[in-house]
Motif scaffolding. Structure first.
Motif, short mmCIF file in Angstrom:
data_model
loop_
_atom_site.label_atom_id
_atom_site.label_comp_id
_atom_site.label_asym_id
_atom_site.label_seq_id
_atom_site.Cartn_x
_atom_site.Cartn_y
_atom_site.Cartn_z
N LYS A 1 0.84 -1.20 0.00
CA LYS A 1 0.00 0.00 0.00
C LYS A 1 0.88 1.24 0.00
O LYS A 1 1.92 1.27 0.64
N PRO A 2 0.46 2.29 -0.68
CA PRO A 2 1.23 3.54 -0.64
C PRO A 2 1.13 4.17 0.74
O PRO A 2 0.21 3.90 1.51
N GLU B 1 -2.49 14.74 -4.08
CA GLU B 1 -2.07 13.40 -4.50
C GLU B 1 -3.00 12.33 -3.93
O GLU B 1 -3.38 11.39 -4.63
N LEU B 2 -3.35 12.48 -2.66
CA LEU B 2 -4.23 11.51 -2.02
C LEU B 2 -5.61 11.53 -2.67
O LEU B 2 -6.21 10.49 -2.93
N ARG B 3 -6.11 12.73 -2.98
CA ARG B 3 -7.41 12.84 -3.66
C ARG B 3 -7.37 12.15 -5.02
O ARG B 3 -8.29 11.41 -5.38
N GLN C 1 -10.91 1.48 0.51
CA GLN C 1 -11.54 2.18 1.62
C GLN C 1 -10.52 2.82 2.56
O GLN C 1 -10.78 3.88 3.12
N GLU C 2 -9.38 2.19 2.72
CA GLU C 2 -8.35 2.76 3.59
C GLU C 2 -7.90 4.13 3.07
O GLU C 2 -7.75 5.08 3.84
N ALA C 3 -7.73 4.25 1.76
CA ALA C 3 -7.35 5.53 1.16
C ALA C 3 -8.47 6.55 1.31
O ALA C 3 -8.22 7.72 1.61
N PHE C 4 -9.70 6.11 1.13
CA PHE C 4 -10.85 7.01 1.28
C PHE C 4 -10.90 7.58 2.68
O PHE C 4 -11.07 8.79 2.87
#
Length: 87
Positions: free
Chosen positions: A3-4, A13-15, A25-28
């Protein structure tokens, strides 16, 4: 596949990552936490009249809306979707 590191990504970048990987979901949740962690605050001098404060608040909301080219990110987060909305 690893995972990043979401903490090392900028908000933009995250968006972009969340939009490209909508099933992550973890990124969200990392983005949602980032957007709500430090809400911007404004201070107004005590000498401002209620009308001046109201105008300042309206200016703030107009500026916030103008910065977003894809719609309100908070509304999309509230709906648990990060899909672009039409303006």
């Amino acid at each position: 596949m690893s995972k990043p590191n979401f903490d090392a990504m900028s908000k933009a970048e995250l968006r972009a990552y969340v939009i490209a990987h909508q099933d992550d979901q973890e990124a969200f949740y990392a983005l949602a936490d980032r957007l709500t962690a430090k809400p911007p605050t404004a201070t107004y001098p005590a000498s401002m009249t209620p009308e001046e404060i109201q105008r300042a608040i309206f200016r703030h909301y107009r500026a916030k809306a103008a910065m977003s080219t894809t719609g309100c990110a908070y509304a999309r987060l509230r709906n648990n979707r990060l899909t672009p909305t039409s303006s």
